[in-house]
Scaffold this active site. Structure first.
Site: not given
Length: 493
Positions: A221-222
Site C-alpha cells: 500500500g502507501s
C-alpha cells in the site's frame, strides 16, 4: 602350487582387495554422507545425547534442554516464551527435525561443527562430555516483547520487523499467530505428534507456523510511496520536498479511461512531495511512477532490496516489483498495489535506509557464534548492501516522513522526550475486487537527541474481523511501531 589352487588364491586375493577398497570407500569417501544422512538414526541419537548449546538474547538463554523420558534420545529442547521467539529460533524436534537458527547453526549448537574439532578432541582425551556452543543474536528482548504483545493484543494476524539502521542488526522479528516449539520437541506419539498434527492443518487461515515477518509477502500500500518518492528525487524528477509536482486532479491513468482515486477530499492537485506524503496522495505518486517509467522504478526498488532473497541467516522471501509493466500498471505498482508485494523485513529495510542517510546495511540476526567455553568462533561484521539514496536526498525524505508523524496520518507514532519519529502509513487493498479487509501498515524510524537513529520498524496487521472503515495503518499498526521504538530507546538509557 597347482593351477586350480593358484586360481582360488588369486580369486580370494581379489575378494580381500575388493573388501579393503569397499571398506575404505565407506570409511573415508562416504563418511560424511552417511554421517549426515537423515535416515541414519544414530545421527539423531547423537544430536540429542547431550544438552544443546543455547540461543542467546541480551546475554540470556531463550532456549534450554531437559532429559527425555522413555526414549533413546537423552535430551530434548525447551524454549522460554516459545511463541514469541519462534520466528527467530525455529524449532529443534527429535521427531520432526529442525528449522531456522536451530537448523542453520545446528553444528555449533550440538558441538559437531568442524571449528570445534580441537576442543572436542581435547574433551575426548580428558573424558569430558561434549558440549554445544551458543548462538548470540542481535535481538533486543524488550523490543521483541513489545512487538509480539502489540500483535497479540490486536488479535488478528500480522508481523513486525525492526532493524538498527547503522549496522543492519535485526532487533525484533515477531509473527502472530505463532506456535510453541516446546510442544513437539520430543518424539512422543501422543503429546508431540498430536501437537505437530494440529499445527499442520491444511488451509488453516491462521497458519501459526508461517513466519510472516520473513516468508509472507503483502501488498505494501502507501508505505511504498517512500520508495516512489526516493525514485523521484534520485532521478531528478523533483529536487526538493516542497517543489510543486505536475499532478492534475483528477488524473486519468495513461492508456485507460480510469481515474486514479484519492482517499477522501485531500489537497493533492499539484501537491508537493511533502504534502503528498503527508496526505498519502495516490494521484501524485501514481503519476510520479508513471512519469519515471517501469525501468527507473524497478531499478530504485532493487536498490532497496526488492527482487532478492535476504539471508539473515534465515532466508527471507524476495519482495516483488514487476518488470515489463505499462504506464498505468506502473502507476498502480508505485502506490503499493497491482503486483507489488513485500515482506515486513523488506519494508523495515526501506525505513532503515532512509534513516541511515541513504545507506542500506545488510540485515542480520546472529552477532556471534561461541564455543562452549564462550570463546568467539565467528562474529558478524556489518556490511553495506547498497546506497538507494544520496545522503542529501535521504535527508529530504526524512524531513517528509517526519511531517507525516508530526502533522499527518502517523500521529499515533509520536514519541516525546526529544525523540523525532519519521513514518508512513499504508492501507493496502487485497482480495478479488478488494473484497477482503485491507492490510494496515506502518513503517518508521526514531531519531534521538544526538541525531542518531537506533531503530527502524515495519508493522503489518491483518484483521479479518475488524470493521473495514476502522482499519488504517495509523490506527492499528502505528501504535505497535511506537511501542517497539520506545523499547529500543529505553533499553539504551
Amino acid at each position: 602350487m597347482n593351477k586350480p589352487l593358484r586360481r582360488i588364491a588369486i580369486f580370494c586375493g581379489l575378494l580381500v582387495l575388493a573388501l579393503l577398497i569397499r571398506d575404505n570407500w565407506i570409511q573415508y569417501v562416504q563418511a560424511d554422507e552417511l554421517r549426515t544422512n537423515k535416515e541414519n538414526r544414530r545421527v539423531t541419537i547423537e544430536r540429542y545425547a547431550s544438552p544443546r548449546g543455547n540461543i542467546i538474547v541480551d546475554g540470556k538463554a531463550i532456549t534450554g534442554s531437559k532429559e527425555s523420558d522413555g526414549s533413546d534420545f537423552k535430551f530434548k529442547r525447551t524454549y522460554m516464551n516459545g511463541p514469541m521467539w519462534a520466528p527467530v529460533t525455529g524449532y529443534a524436534s527429535q521427531a520432526f527435525g529442525a528449522t531456522q537458527l536451530e537448523s542453520i547453526e545446528d553444528g555449533i549448537l550440538t558441538g559437531n561443527d568442524d571449528r570445534l574439532f580441537f576442543r572436542n578432541t581435547l574433551d575426548m582425551l580428558t573424558g569430558k562430555e561434549k558440549e554445544g556452543g551458543n548462538v548470540v543474536t542481535t535481538l533486543n528482548g524488550a523490543a521483541q516483547k513489545a512487538a509480539y504483545d502489540g500483535l497479540r493484543k490486536q488479535g488478528g494476524k500480522g508481523a513486525v520487523a525492526a532493524i538498527e539502521p547503522s549496522t543492519g542488526k535485526i532487533l525484533a522479528l515477531a509473527s502472530f499467530p505463532s506456535y510453541d516449539p516446546s510442544s513437539f520437541a520430543g518424539n512422543s506419539t501422543t503429546t508431540d505428534t498430536d501437537a505437530w498434527t494440529k499445527l499442520q492443518k491444511k488451509n488453516d487461515p491462521n497458519d501459526p507456523m508461517l513466519n510472516r515477518a520473513l516468508r509472507e509477502t503483502y501488498p505494501p500500500g502507501s508505505t511504498f510511496k517512500v520508495v516512489t518518492a526516493a525514485a523521484a528525487l534520485e532521478n531528478g524528477l523533483y529536487t526538493s520536498a516542497d517543489q510543486k509536482t505536475k499532478s492534475p486532479l483528477p488524473w486519468t491513468m495513461p492508456g485507460t479511461t480510469t481515474i486514479l482515486p484519492n482517499e477522501g477530499t485531500i489537497p493533492c492537485e499539484n501537491a508537493s512531495l511533502r504534502v503528498a506524503l503527508r496526505y498519502s496522495c495516490n494521484t501524485v505518486f501514481g503519476k510520479v511512477g508513471s512519469d519515471l517509467g517501469n525501468d527507473k522504478m524497478l531499478a530504485e526498488a532493487k536498490k532497496f532490496g526488492f527482487g532478492s532473497e535476504q539471508f539473515t541467516p534465515v532466508r527471507a522471501t524476495a519482495s516483488n516489483f514487476s518488470d515489463d509493466m505499462n504506464p498505468s500498471e506502473t502507476a498502480l505498482s508505485s502506490i503499493g498495489q497491482f503486483n507489488t508485494a513485500t515482506t515486513p523485513l523488506q519494508m523495515a529495510m526501506v525505513a532503515s535506509a532512509v534513516a541511515n542517510d541513504g545507506k542500506l546495511m545488510k540485515p542480520y540476526m546472529v552477532d556471534t557464534l561461541q564455543a562452549p567455553t564462550l570463546d568467539p568462533i565467528e562474529k558478524t561484521e556489518p556490511e553495506e548492501l547498497s546506497q538507494p539514496l544520496s545522503a542529501s536526498n535521504a535527508q529530504i525524505l526524512q524531513d517528509m516522513m517526519e511531517t507525516v508523524v508530526k502533522d499527518g496520518t502517523g500521529k499515533n507514532a509520536q514519541i516525546g522526550g526529544g525523540v523525532t519519529v519519521g513514518g508512513k502509513t499504508g492501507t493496502a487493498q487485497h482480495g478479488e475486487n478488494n473484497s477482503k479487509n485491507p492490510y494496515a501498515w506502518f513503517i518508521s524510524y526514531a531519531k534521538i537527541a544526538d541525531g542518531s537513529a537506533p531503530v527502524a520498524v515495519a508493522v503489518v496487521v491483518q484483521d479479518d474481523e475488524a470493521v473495514r472503515e476502522n482499519i488504517s495503518g495509523g490506527g492499528l499498526a502505528a501504535p505497535i511501531a511506537k511501542s517497539v521504538m520506545e523499547a529500543v530507546i529505553n533499553s539504551k538509557k
